[in-house]
Design a protein around this motif. Structure first.
Motif, PDB file in Angstrom:
ATOM      1  N   UNK A  28       0.829  -1.205   0.000  1.00 39.46           N
ATOM      2  CA  UNK A  28       0.000   0.000   0.000  1.00 39.46           C
ATOM      3  C   UNK A  28       0.867   1.259   0.000  1.00 39.46           C
ATOM      4  N   UNK A  29       0.698   2.096  -1.012  1.00 46.97           N
ATOM      5  CA  UNK A  29       1.483   3.339  -1.143  1.00 46.97           C
ATOM      6  C   UNK A  29       0.678   4.577  -0.774  1.00 46.97           C
ATOM      7  N   UNK A  30      -0.463   4.395  -0.132  1.00 47.40           N
ATOM      8  CA  UNK A  30      -1.348   5.534   0.125  1.00 47.40           C
ATOM      9  C   UNK A  30      -0.715   6.577   1.036  1.00 47.40           C
ATOM     10  N   UNK A  31       0.084   6.157   2.025  1.00 47.30           N
ATOM     11  CA  UNK A  31       0.731   7.137   2.911  1.00 47.30           C
ATOM     12  C   UNK A  31       1.775   7.936   2.140  1.00 47.30           C
ATOM     13  N   UNK A  32       2.506   7.281   1.248  1.00 45.25           N
ATOM     14  CA  UNK A  32       3.477   7.995   0.410  1.00 45.25           C
ATOM     15  C   UNK A  32       2.774   9.042  -0.436  1.00 45.25           C
ATOM     16  N   UNK A  33       1.662   8.664  -1.033  1.00 40.15           N
ATOM     17  CA  UNK A  33       0.910   9.590  -1.879  1.00 40.15           C
ATOM     18  C   UNK A  33       0.361  10.757  -1.068  1.00 40.15           C
ATOM     19  N   UNK A  34      -0.190  10.455   0.109  1.00 36.50           N
ATOM     20  CA  UNK A  34      -0.815  11.501   0.923  1.00 36.50           C
ATOM     21  C   UNK A  34       0.200  12.506   1.446  1.00 36.50           C
ATOM     22  N   UNK A  35       1.373  12.020   1.895  1.00 33.28           N
ATOM     23  CA  UNK A  35       2.344  12.904   2.536  1.00 33.28           C
ATOM     24  C   UNK A  35       3.261  13.619   1.542  1.00 33.28           C
ATOM     25  N   UNK A  36       3.507  13.006   0.393  1.00 34.84           N
ATOM     26  CA  UNK A  36       4.523  13.557  -0.521  1.00 34.84           C
ATOM     27  C   UNK A  36       3.978  13.960  -1.887  1.00 34.84           C
ATOM     28  N   UNK A  37       2.791  13.485  -2.250  1.00 31.07           N
ATOM     29  CA  UNK A  37       2.248  13.790  -3.566  1.00 31.07           C
ATOM     30  C   UNK A  37       2.754  12.874  -4.666  1.00 31.07           C
ATOM     31  N   UNK A  38       3.551  11.874  -4.299  1.00 31.62           N
ATOM     32  CA  UNK A  38       4.081  10.962  -5.320  1.00 31.62           C
ATOM     33  C   UNK A  38       3.044   9.940  -5.751  1.00 31.62           C
ATOM     34  N   UNK A  39       3.005   9.691  -7.051  1.00 28.90           N
ATOM     35  CA  UNK A  39       2.266   8.566  -7.617  1.00 28.90           C
ATOM     36  C   UNK A  39       2.987   8.143  -8.889  1.00 28.90           C
ATOM     37  N   UNK A  40       3.210   6.852  -9.036  1.00 26.65           N
ATOM     38  CA  UNK A  40       3.928   6.348 -10.201  1.00 26.65           C
ATOM     39  C   UNK A  40       3.182   6.702 -11.485  1.00 26.65           C
ATOM     40  N   UNK A  41       3.953   7.020 -12.539  1.00 29.69           N
ATOM     41  CA  UNK A  41       3.367   7.457 -13.806  1.00 29.69           C
ATOM     42  C   UNK A  41       3.640   6.492 -14.963  1.00 29.69           C
ATOM     43  N   UNK A  42       4.723   5.725 -14.889  1.00 25.32           N
ATOM     44  CA  UNK A  42       5.111   4.847 -15.992  1.00 25.32           C
ATOM     45  C   UNK A  42       4.517   3.456 -15.768  1.00 25.32           C
ATOM     46  N   UNK A  43       3.681   2.990 -16.697  1.00 26.99           N
ATOM     47  CA  UNK A  43       3.083   1.664 -16.578  1.00 26.99           C
ATOM     48  C   UNK A  43       4.153   0.589 -16.722  1.00 26.99           C
ATOM     49  N   UNK A  44       3.851  -0.609 -16.233  1.00 31.08           N
ATOM     50  CA  UNK A  44       4.811  -1.698 -16.343  1.00 31.08           C
ATOM     51  C   UNK A  44       5.067  -2.045 -17.807  1.00 31.08           C
ATOM     52  N   UNK A  45       4.026  -2.029 -18.625  1.00 30.05           N
ATOM     53  CA  UNK A  45       4.201  -2.333 -20.049  1.00 30.05           C
ATOM     54  C   UNK A  45       5.137  -1.328 -20.715  1.00 30.05           C
ATOM     55  N   UNK A  46       4.920  -0.046 -20.435  1.00 33.25           N
ATOM     56  CA  UNK A  46       5.782   0.989 -21.041  1.00 33.25           C
ATOM     57  C   UNK A  46       7.200   0.881 -20.499  1.00 33.25           C
ATOM     58  N   UNK A  47       7.342   0.626 -19.207  1.00 37.15           N
ATOM     59  CA  UNK A  47       8.671   0.475 -18.635  1.00 37.15           C
ATOM     60  C   UNK A  47       9.416  -0.699 -19.242  1.00 37.15           C
ATOM     61  N   UNK A  48       8.715  -1.798 -19.498  1.00 38.33           N
ATOM     62  CA  UNK A  48       9.344  -2.964 -20.122  1.00 38.33           C
ATOM     63  C   UNK A  48       9.773  -2.657 -21.552  1.00 38.33           C
ATOM     64  N   UNK A  49       8.960  -1.908 -22.276  1.00 42.18           N
ATOM     65  CA  UNK A  49       9.340  -1.534 -23.653  1.00 42.18           C
ATOM     66  C   UNK A  49      10.594  -0.670 -23.652  1.00 42.18           C
ATOM     67  N   UNK A  50      10.653   0.302 -22.760  1.00 42.48           N
ATOM     68  CA  UNK A  50      11.836   1.164 -22.669  1.00 42.48           C
ATOM     69  C   UNK A  50      13.072   0.346 -22.310  1.00 42.48           C
ATOM     70  N   UNK A  51      12.912  -0.563 -21.352  1.00 46.61           N
ATOM     71  CA  UNK A  51      14.044  -1.371 -20.906  1.00 46.61           C
ATOM     72  C   UNK A  51      14.472  -2.341 -22.001  1.00 46.61           C
ATOM     73  N   UNK A  52      13.519  -2.937 -22.716  1.00 47.50           N
ATOM     74  CA  UNK A  52      13.830  -3.830 -23.833  1.00 47.50           C
ATOM     75  C   UNK A  52      14.625  -3.108 -24.914  1.00 47.50           C
ATOM     76  N   UNK A  53      14.178  -1.889 -25.262  1.00 48.09           N
ATOM     77  CA  UNK A  53      14.876  -1.113 -26.292  1.00 48.09           C
ATOM     78  C   UNK A  53      16.306  -0.804 -25.869  1.00 48.09           C
TER      79      UNK A  53
END
Length: 309
Positions: A273-298
């Motif tokens: 659960x990342x809800x405390x991270x999001x609430x206190x810092x405003x962070x939320x991941x933006x890169x999907x796993x599929x997109x991250x895998x494509x970038x890493x594959x390339x």
């Protein structure tokens, strides 16, 4: 202008965080071993300092005392591969982390932000389950957990804010370790069908750009003596992630599940659960796993071509 000190500067997460800090107006003192700084950009606000982990206590002689917003500690020997099971090395890491905390206080740092891991929670679950026989991989987790608890007491005594981000599973461009994402992507590039456990255990992955941004935001907004999970906020069974990878980069290959036994600890989804991270810092991941895998594959395709020349 904000100022930060970063150890493990040439490492996967350390170098990415330094770039994130520079892009957001920081002046950074980058601490690396044996003058290894090949992963860092040229920047007028970046100072390079060579200091080995075992000499971390001497860092106060190499960096001027000032008011620093944060000391980011990423340096950790044996974070991947067989060295994760080296008990002596992992115990040394604990002492070197405490040494770094003391140096941070002496240099004038307002807070100490150390890279923790979700493996700390897995280690506790594995170690305190009656009759369980944990694998050797939990030696690394024990080191991180011990460093965490010792730093809490030392930081409270010294009067410096401790903030402890915990990474789920970072991956992406720039990492060369033999961990699962890299190993699977390389098999896909070679046209091999990868084999896995049944993949029913809960898991999470977070792309390196998101990890770096999370560390900056946690350093800026995290509450003292809190731990913050860095994840995708979309944890699920491992098999679902791997099928997402298959669709993204290797739809023609057969991913084989169940041929490898699972010997770890299956953590409940609530532990991701990342809800405390999001609430206190405003962070939320933006890169999907599929997109991250494509970038890493390339990236890996480019690396492997270059190595064959």
């Amino acid at each position: 202008m904000k100022h930060a000190i970063v150890t493990g500067a040439n490492g996967f997460v350390g170098s990415a965080t330094i770039k994130e800090l520079l892009n957001n107006g920081y002046t950074v003192w980058a601490v690396g071993h044996h003058n290894h700084f090949s992963s860092l950009p040229e920047n007028d606000r970046l100072q390079r300092v060579s200091c080995d982990l075992e000499d971390m206590a001497s860092l106060s002689k190499k960096i001027p005392q000032d008011v620093y917003d944060a000391f980011y500690h990423f340096a950790w020997a044996g974070s991947a591969g067989p060295a994760r099971t080296d008990t002596a090395l992992q115990l040394h890491n604990v002492q070197w982390t405490v040494d770094s905390l003391r140096v941070a206080k002496s240099l004038g740092c307002q807070r100490f932000v150390c890279a923790g891991s979700i493996v700390e929670h897995e280690t506790m679950a594995a170690a305190y389950k009656q009759g369980n026989r944990p694998g050797l991989g939990y030696i690394y987790g024990s080191g991180k957990l011990t460093a965490h608890t010792m730093c809490m007491s030392v930081a409270a005594n010294l009067g410096i804010d401790l903030v402890w981000p915990e990474i789920t599973n970072a991956y992406g461009v720039g990492e060369r370790s033999p961990r699962m994402v890299n190993a699977t992507i390389q098999k896909c590039i070679r046209g091999e069908s990868p084999q896995f456990t049944a993949g029913t255990q809960n898991y999470d992955f977070v792309y390196i750009d998101d990890v770096a941004r999370a560390f900056r935001l946690i350093g800026e907004h995290g509450k003292p003596f809190h731990e913050y999970l860095i994840g995708s906020s979309s944890a699920k069974p491992l098999k679902e992630f791997l099928l997402e990878m298959k669709t993204a980069i290797a739809p023609h290959l057969h991913f084989i599940f169940g041929d490898i036994p699972f010997t770890g600890v299956d953590m409940p989804l609530s532990k991701f659960d990342c809800s405390e991270t999001e609430a206190d810092t405003g962070f939320r991941a933006e890169v999907s796993f599929a997109e991250g895998c494509r970038r890493t594959r390339d990236w890996w395709e480019t690396i492997l071509r270059e190595e064959q020349i």
